[in-house]
Write a protein that holds these residues in place. Sequence first.
Motif, short mmCIF file in Angstrom:
data_model
loop_
_atom_site.label_atom_id
_atom_site.label_comp_id
_atom_site.label_asym_id
_atom_site.label_seq_id
_atom_site.Cartn_x
_atom_site.Cartn_y
_atom_site.Cartn_z
N GLY A 291 75.71 43.59 2.79
CA GLY A 291 75.00 42.78 3.77
C GLY A 291 75.77 42.64 5.07
N LEU A 292 77.09 42.44 4.97
CA LEU A 292 77.91 42.34 6.17
C LEU A 292 77.99 43.67 6.91
CD1 LEU A 292 80.82 40.10 4.83
CD2 LEU A 292 78.95 39.41 6.35
N ALA A 293 78.07 44.76 6.14
CA ALA A 293 78.17 46.08 6.77
C ALA A 293 76.85 46.49 7.44
CB ALA A 293 78.56 47.13 5.73
N LEU A 294 75.75 46.05 6.86
CA LEU A 294 74.43 46.43 7.38
C LEU A 294 73.74 45.25 8.03
CD1 LEU A 294 73.19 48.60 4.38
CD2 LEU A 294 74.31 49.38 6.47
N GLN A 295 74.50 44.42 8.71
CA GLN A 295 73.93 43.20 9.29
C GLN A 295 72.82 43.51 10.28
OE1 GLN A 295 76.84 40.72 11.12
NE2 GLN A 295 75.43 39.03 11.49
N GLY A 296 73.07 44.51 11.16
CA GLY A 296 72.04 44.87 12.14
C GLY A 296 70.79 45.41 11.48
N THR A 297 70.98 46.23 10.43
CA THR A 297 69.84 46.80 9.72
C THR A 297 69.02 45.71 9.02
OG1 THR A 297 71.07 48.85 9.35
CG2 THR A 297 69.15 48.46 7.95
N LEU A 298 69.73 44.75 8.41
CA LEU A 298 69.02 43.65 7.74
C LEU A 298 68.27 42.79 8.74
CD1 LEU A 298 71.72 42.61 5.10
CD2 LEU A 298 69.66 43.98 4.75
N GLN A 299 68.82 42.63 9.94
CA GLN A 299 68.10 41.90 10.98
C GLN A 299 66.81 42.62 11.35
OE1 GLN A 299 70.85 41.46 14.23
NE2 GLN A 299 71.89 39.70 13.32
N ASN A 300 66.87 43.94 11.41
CA ASN A 300 65.66 44.71 11.71
C ASN A 300 64.63 44.56 10.60
OD1 ASN A 300 66.40 45.77 14.22
ND2 ASN A 300 67.59 47.41 13.28
N ILE A 301 65.09 44.54 9.34
CA ILE A 301 64.16 44.38 8.22
C ILE A 301 63.51 43.01 8.26
CG2 ILE A 301 64.00 44.22 5.71
CD1 ILE A 301 66.18 46.31 5.50
N ALA A 302 64.32 41.97 8.49
CA ALA A 302 63.77 40.61 8.56
C ALA A 302 62.79 40.50 9.71
CB ALA A 302 64.91 39.60 8.73
N ALA A 303 63.14 41.09 10.87
CA ALA A 303 62.22 41.05 12.01
C ALA A 303 60.96 41.84 11.72
CB ALA A 303 62.93 41.61 13.25
N GLY A 304 61.10 42.98 11.02
CA GLY A 304 59.92 43.77 10.67
C GLY A 304 58.98 43.02 9.76
N ILE A 305 59.53 42.28 8.80
CA ILE A 305 58.68 41.47 7.91
C ILE A 305 57.95 40.40 8.71
CG2 ILE A 305 58.73 39.81 6.00
CD1 ILE A 305 61.03 41.41 4.82
N ASP B 87 52.43 57.22 29.90
CA ASP B 87 52.56 58.62 30.30
C ASP B 87 52.92 59.52 29.12
OD1 ASP B 87 55.00 57.46 30.02
OD2 ASP B 87 55.87 58.25 31.87
N GLY B 88 52.67 59.04 27.89
CA GLY B 88 52.79 59.88 26.71
C GLY B 88 54.17 60.02 26.12
N ILE B 89 55.13 59.18 26.53
CA ILE B 89 56.49 59.26 26.03
C ILE B 89 56.62 58.50 24.71
CG2 ILE B 89 58.91 58.67 26.50
CD1 ILE B 89 58.31 59.03 29.45
N PHE B 90 57.31 59.12 23.75
CA PHE B 90 57.55 58.48 22.45
C PHE B 90 58.64 57.42 22.58
CE2 PHE B 90 60.23 58.34 18.65
CZ PHE B 90 59.30 57.97 17.69
N ILE B 91 58.39 56.24 22.02
CA ILE B 91 59.34 55.13 22.07
C ILE B 91 59.55 54.63 20.64
CG2 ILE B 91 59.83 52.82 22.95
CD1 ILE B 91 57.93 53.39 25.26
N LEU B 92 60.82 54.51 20.24
CA LEU B 92 61.17 53.93 18.94
C LEU B 92 62.03 52.70 19.22
CD1 LEU B 92 61.02 54.23 15.85
CD2 LEU B 92 63.20 55.45 15.96
N ALA B 93 61.47 51.52 18.99
CA ALA B 93 62.14 50.27 19.34
C ALA B 93 62.56 49.53 18.07
CB ALA B 93 61.21 49.38 20.17
N PRO B 94 63.82 49.06 17.98
CA PRO B 94 64.25 48.27 16.82
C PRO B 94 63.44 46.98 16.71
CG PRO B 94 66.13 48.98 18.15
CD PRO B 94 64.91 49.28 18.94
N ASN B 95 63.09 46.61 15.50
CA ASN B 95 62.26 45.42 15.30
C ASN B 95 62.95 44.15 15.78
OD1 ASN B 95 60.07 46.78 14.22
ND2 ASN B 95 60.86 46.67 12.14
N SER B 96 64.27 44.06 15.62
CA SER B 96 64.97 42.85 16.06
C SER B 96 64.85 42.68 17.57
CB SER B 96 66.45 42.92 15.66
OG SER B 96 67.07 44.07 16.21
N LYS B 97 64.81 43.78 18.32
CA LYS B 97 64.64 43.72 19.77
C LYS B 97 63.25 43.20 20.11
CE LYS B 97 65.27 44.74 24.18
NZ LYS B 97 66.19 43.97 25.05
N LEU B 98 62.24 43.68 19.42
CA LEU B 98 60.87 43.26 19.69
C LEU B 98 60.63 41.81 19.28
CD1 LEU B 98 58.93 46.45 18.51
CD2 LEU B 98 59.85 45.91 20.77
N TRP B 99 61.29 41.38 18.20
CA TRP B 99 61.07 40.03 17.71
C TRP B 99 61.68 38.98 18.62
CZ3 TRP B 99 58.04 37.30 14.92
CH2 TRP B 99 58.42 36.05 14.44
#
Length: 268
Positions: free
Chosen positions: A107-121, A158-170
């Motif tokens: 959990g500590l090592a993947l703190q940013g990833t877990l934040q994205n999962i929580a934000a995605g939920i 203008d048709g550009i692909f965007i991949l945004a982390p969920n924590s940023k959007l939340w």
Amino acid sequence: MDLTRDPAAAIEAGIDAASALFISYSFSVLGAILLIILGYLLAGIIERSIFTGLGKVRGFDLTLRHFFSQVARYTILALVIVMVLGQFGVQTASIVAALGAIGLAIGLALQGTLQNIAAGIMLLVLRPFRVGEYVEIGAVAGTVEEIGLFATQLRSADGIFILAPNSKLWNEPVRNFDRNGSRRNEIAVNIAPDSDVEAARKALKGLAETDDRVLKQPPPAVAVSQAGASAVTLALGYWTRPSDFAAARTDIAARTRGALGDEGIAQV
């Protein structure tokens, strides 16, 4: 009896001990196999039950259904593994403590990833935007194409692909241009100061009312927004469906000169 002086007796004693050990561990192995089979079947049944049950909840996202059902499945399988190890005399308390420590480290090592999962939920549950809607979130703007547990895919104008982390959007305010079902646009038109303002107002209002993309309610309105020595500015406001917003704005702005003759110039 001294077994060192009687090899036959020593062999017999060894065979007896091995037999007892074999019988004891045979039951443990059979019990472990039975636990694994039952646990595997139970995990599958619970996973399907949760997936089907959540599917009956209106509006519950498919991604969340998969997520929660798989969490339940792997939780049961983890408990089965602990029970199987207990069959062979392994201290389950130490196993649980070790798993807890491993989980904390991960959990500590993947703190940013877990934040994205929580934000995605949270994004999937609260739904500030849905697939197909055009949104503006901080510096990110585009049409939502997919909402995942880790990131959200968008396509810019203008048709550009965007991949945004969920924590940023939340963590940013969301401007959803499609959610309310209608959008208002306002076109500024300058006319000469000696022009007939009332006639110009009626001409602009009629222009909007005759466009099929403009909603009847609320009705189009024209007001004087500024009166200067060199020009009078009229503001034409009207409502459209989000899908018609851009096309209606372009067409109506282009037709204002024809509606006013040579007196008006559209400025969007």
